[in-house]
Design a protein around this motif. Sequence first.
Motif, PDB file in Angstrom:
ATOM      1  N   LEU B 338       0.813  -1.210   0.000  1.00 33.58           N
ATOM      2  CA  LEU B 338       0.000   0.000   0.000  1.00 33.58           C
ATOM      3  C   LEU B 338       0.847   1.261   0.000  1.00 33.58           C
ATOM      4  CD1 LEU B 338      -2.685  -1.062   2.589  1.00 33.58           C
ATOM      5  CD2 LEU B 338      -3.123  -0.429   0.229  1.00 33.58           C
ATOM      6  N   THR B 339       2.014   1.158   0.568  1.00 31.51           N
ATOM      7  CA  THR B 339       2.825   2.364   0.745  1.00 31.51           C
ATOM      8  C   THR B 339       3.909   2.510  -0.313  1.00 31.51           C
ATOM      9  OG1 THR B 339       4.175   1.146   2.319  1.00 31.51           O
ATOM     10  CG2 THR B 339       2.440   2.513   3.215  1.00 31.51           C
ATOM     11  N   GLY B 340       4.372   1.395  -0.860  1.00 30.55           N
ATOM     12  CA  GLY B 340       5.314   1.444  -1.974  1.00 30.55           C
ATOM     13  C   GLY B 340       6.548   2.274  -1.688  1.00 30.55           C
ATOM     14  N   CYS B 341       6.671   3.340  -2.425  1.00 24.62           N
ATOM     15  CA  CYS B 341       7.875   4.163  -2.344  1.00 24.62           C
ATOM     16  C   CYS B 341       8.119   4.640  -0.910  1.00 24.62           C
ATOM     17  CB  CYS B 341       7.725   5.365  -3.257  1.00 24.62           C
ATOM     18  SG  CYS B 341       9.070   6.539  -3.093  1.00 24.62           S
ATOM     19  N   GLY B 342       9.364   4.476  -0.470  1.00 25.21           N
ATOM     20  CA  GLY B 342       9.690   4.867   0.897  1.00 25.21           C
ATOM     21  C   GLY B 342      10.143   6.306   1.049  1.00 25.21           C
ATOM     22  N   ALA B 343      10.130   7.058  -0.053  1.00 30.57           N
ATOM     23  CA  ALA B 343      10.677   8.419  -0.023  1.00 30.57           C
ATOM     24  C   ALA B 343      10.009   9.278   1.043  1.00 30.57           C
ATOM     25  CB  ALA B 343      10.496   9.082  -1.389  1.00 30.57           C
ATOM     26  N   GLY B 344      10.837  10.058   1.716  1.00 26.10           N
ATOM     27  CA  GLY B 344      10.318  11.057   2.650  1.00 26.10           C
ATOM     28  C   GLY B 344       9.919  10.533   4.002  1.00 26.10           C
ATOM     29  N   ARG B 345       9.914   9.203   4.159  1.00 18.89           N
ATOM     30  CA  ARG B 345       9.508   8.677   5.461  1.00 18.89           C
ATOM     31  C   ARG B 345      10.482   7.597   5.950  1.00 18.89           C
ATOM     32  NH1 ARG B 345       6.547   4.186   4.482  1.00 18.89           N
ATOM     33  NH2 ARG B 345       6.359   3.817   2.255  1.00 18.89           N
ATOM     34  N   GLU B 346      10.838   6.625   5.086  1.00 15.85           N
ATOM     35  CA  GLU B 346      11.822   5.633   5.528  1.00 15.85           C
ATOM     36  C   GLU B 346      13.079   5.673   4.663  1.00 15.85           C
ATOM     37  OE1 GLU B 346       9.641   1.986   5.368  1.00 15.85           O
ATOM     38  OE2 GLU B 346      10.067   1.701   3.234  1.00 15.85           O
ATOM     39  N   TYR B 347      13.059   6.506   3.669  1.00 17.92           N
ATOM     40  CA  TYR B 347      14.203   6.634   2.757  1.00 17.92           C
ATOM     41  C   TYR B 347      14.422   8.113   2.492  1.00 17.92           C
ATOM     42  CZ  TYR B 347      16.220   6.786  -2.017  1.00 17.92           C
ATOM     43  OH  TYR B 347      16.965   7.059  -3.124  1.00 17.92           O
ATOM     44  N   LEU B 348      15.647   8.586   2.725  1.00 17.79           N
ATOM     45  CA  LEU B 348      15.967   9.987   2.482  1.00 17.79           C
ATOM     46  C   LEU B 348      17.257  10.080   1.666  1.00 17.79           C
ATOM     47  CD1 LEU B 348      15.439  11.532   6.068  1.00 17.79           C
ATOM     48  CD2 LEU B 348      13.765  11.406   4.215  1.00 17.79           C
ATOM     49  N   ALA B 349      17.400  11.204   0.988  1.00 17.93           N
ATOM     50  CA  ALA B 349      18.647  11.456   0.271  1.00 17.93           C
ATOM     51  C   ALA B 349      19.426  12.537   1.012  1.00 17.93           C
ATOM     52  CB  ALA B 349      18.356  11.909  -1.160  1.00 17.93           C
ATOM     53  N   VAL B 350      20.743  12.440   0.934  1.00 12.21           N
ATOM     54  CA  VAL B 350      21.627  13.400   1.600  1.00 12.21           C
ATOM     55  C   VAL B 350      22.512  14.058   0.549  1.00 12.21           C
ATOM     56  CG1 VAL B 350      23.331  13.726   3.421  1.00 12.21           C
ATOM     57  CG2 VAL B 350      21.690  11.834   3.588  1.00 12.21           C
ATOM     58  N   SER B 351      22.443  15.379   0.465  1.00 10.28           N
ATOM     59  CA  SER B 351      23.273  16.108  -0.501  1.00 10.28           C
ATOM     60  C   SER B 351      24.712  16.173   0.013  1.00 10.28           C
ATOM     61  CB  SER B 351      22.708  17.518  -0.712  1.00 10.28           C
ATOM     62  OG  SER B 351      22.877  18.270   0.475  1.00 10.28           O
ATOM     63  N   GLU B 353      26.491  18.531   0.966  1.00 16.56           N
ATOM     64  CA  GLU B 353      26.659  19.413   2.128  1.00 16.56           C
ATOM     65  C   GLU B 353      25.850  18.948   3.343  1.00 16.56           C
ATOM     66  OE1 GLU B 353      23.714  21.536  -0.672  1.00 16.56           O
ATOM     67  OE2 GLU B 353      25.375  20.119  -0.775  1.00 16.56           O
ATOM     68  N   GLY B 354      25.172  17.781   3.211  1.00 16.43           N
ATOM     69  CA  GLY B 354      24.520  17.197   4.381  1.00 16.43           C
ATOM     70  C   GLY B 354      23.052  17.540   4.557  1.00 16.43           C
ATOM     71  N   LYS B 355      22.423  18.102   3.535  1.00 12.06           N
ATOM     72  CA  LYS B 355      20.994  18.398   3.640  1.00 12.06           C
ATOM     73  C   LYS B 355      20.171  17.150   3.323  1.00 12.06           C
ATOM     74  CE  LYS B 355      21.286  23.313   2.615  1.00 12.06           C
ATOM     75  NZ  LYS B 355      21.051  24.370   1.625  1.00 12.06           N
ATOM     76  N   LEU B 356      19.040  17.042   4.011  1.00 11.18           N
ATOM     77  CA  LEU B 356      18.158  15.884   3.825  1.00 11.18           C
ATOM     78  C   LEU B 356      17.012  16.244   2.881  1.00 11.18           C
ATOM     79  CD1 LEU B 356      17.830  14.742   7.565  1.00 11.18           C
ATOM     80  CD2 LEU B 356      19.344  13.770   5.825  1.00 11.18           C
ATOM     81  N   TYR B 357      16.730  15.315   1.961  1.00 13.47           N
ATOM     82  CA  TYR B 357      15.614  15.472   1.031  1.00 13.47           C
ATOM     83  C   TYR B 357      14.823  14.159   0.992  1.00 13.47           C
ATOM     84  CZ  TYR B 357      18.001  19.658  -0.687  1.00 13.47           C
ATOM     85  OH  TYR B 357      18.594  20.885  -0.783  1.00 13.47           O
ATOM     86  N   PRO B 358      13.575  14.217   0.520  1.00 14.35           N
ATOM     87  CA  PRO B 358      12.758  12.992   0.506  1.00 14.35           C
ATOM     88  C   PRO B 358      13.357  11.868  -0.322  1.00 14.35           C
ATOM     89  CG  PRO B 358      11.363  14.927   0.198  1.00 14.35           C
ATOM     90  CD  PRO B 358      12.786  15.406   0.110  1.00 14.35           C
TER      91      PRO B 358
END
Lengths: 49, 451
Positions: B338-351, B353-358
């Motif tokens: 039901l939830t599929g893509c984990g972006a923004g809640r269980e999976y994040l990207a780090v730039s 410089e250390g910023k977090l994105y979905p």
Amino acid sequence: MGKHIKTISRPSLAKTVQGRGCGECQTSCQSACKTSCTVGNQACMKEDK
Amino acid sequence: MIHKFIFDDHRIVLDVNSGAVHLVDELTWHLLDDYPLLSPRDLVAKHSRCYPVSEVQEAVREIEELVREGLLFSPDPLNGHYEPACNEVVKALCLHLAHDCNLACRYCFAGQGHFGGPSGLMPLETGRQALDFLFAASGSRRHVEVDFFGGEPLLNFSVLQALVEYGRQRAAQLGKVIKFTVTTNALLLTPEVGRYLNENDLAVVLSLDGRQEIHDAMRIFPGGRGSYGRVLENISRFVSSRPGGEYYVRGTFTRHNLDFSRDVLHMADLGFEHISVEPVVAPYREEYALQPQDVPLICEEYEALTRQLLSRARKGQRINFFHFNIDLGGGPCLPKRLTGCGAGREYLAVSPEGKLYPCHQFVGRSEYCMGDVERGIVRPELVEEFRAAHVYNKDACRGCWARFYCSGGCHANAHAFHGNIFTPYEIACDLIKKRIECALYLKAALSSESA
């Protein structure tokens, strides 16, 4: 196996509601720029145990 | 709810809510249309005009038996309502080790690796903070994942090595299992780098688009020269050096190679077993972008590929085409589906410089910056937005037969095309439905032959 209907698989998604959703499975990404996981092919870590 | 389709004389029926799959004959195919609408007596009366009464009665009994078993017309187990678990944790990070690249691929969504910002490499300290954030944020989850991404992550190989060592040490101390993946264009995949990846058990995704003329039209050096020769040499050497190791050779198809099955088969003929070729996602204005009118042709191409894979499977050649993989007997649980893509809640990207994105595709979109590796998530309302983006909350998904396999698609694509994460990108919907049908057919065809 019926004469008119051959059942290829008989899972029950309903049985996977209770006690599941543990979150130990691989994270899904549906983006095309990665090898995006079609969720249906992912493994359940509980089943693996 | 059922979904039925015909593929090369196979009549295939998916019971959407149980996940059961059936092969049916022509009589049953027609009966299933009327079953929810007519009584058994009226069913027999109607269809005995075209088929022997005894046959119709027999087929109706078989349908009724499967309905009783919950394998046909089964109800939605959750009745269309789902409350996501509030104890979700971040368990995976995509570390952008380099916002720089040694290629200048024409279709790069990351703007040749820079993501709309300055080029730069992630410092080791930022990477360590990211891993510390992951270990803390993952709470009691045992399995955590890190994907080294870019740009080209091997441009920052020394930091990658140090982070693998640090991550493994900390995971062992904390009783966790950490899995690393690197996605690379393979230009820097020297024998030494390959040995390191093998010895340290990193999963690897290797970029190759298929035939030389296809690859070289898109995946070019900054000077414009194609990269096929060097890339193929490095990938071939590396893959042959890791029997049993996890890898995917993945490519992208565009409007210029809608005959992409040839690229898949080209890679198979090069000796690669694990192959993924995916549709480019790009604004419609780009000349290489897929257009809505291309969808029928792409679907035909998936069918052609399916027939080729089936033919080769019958001869014993194993080709693991990622998008046709499907686990009919098990697979993930319904909450996962039901939830599929984990972006923004269980999976994040780090730039860098250390910023977090979905996720990696949101990197650089300032309105979606969620925090940083020092402070963690400072915008919990964004987490809630992504948590709410499950299939029952999307109009296009709620009644879709593919909802438990596709699970709602890519949030970043939805946002890019519609400005919100609740309206899926239509071309992706059409294509994943076709791929699921192809995958079901492959299973059904091979299953009926082995019976």
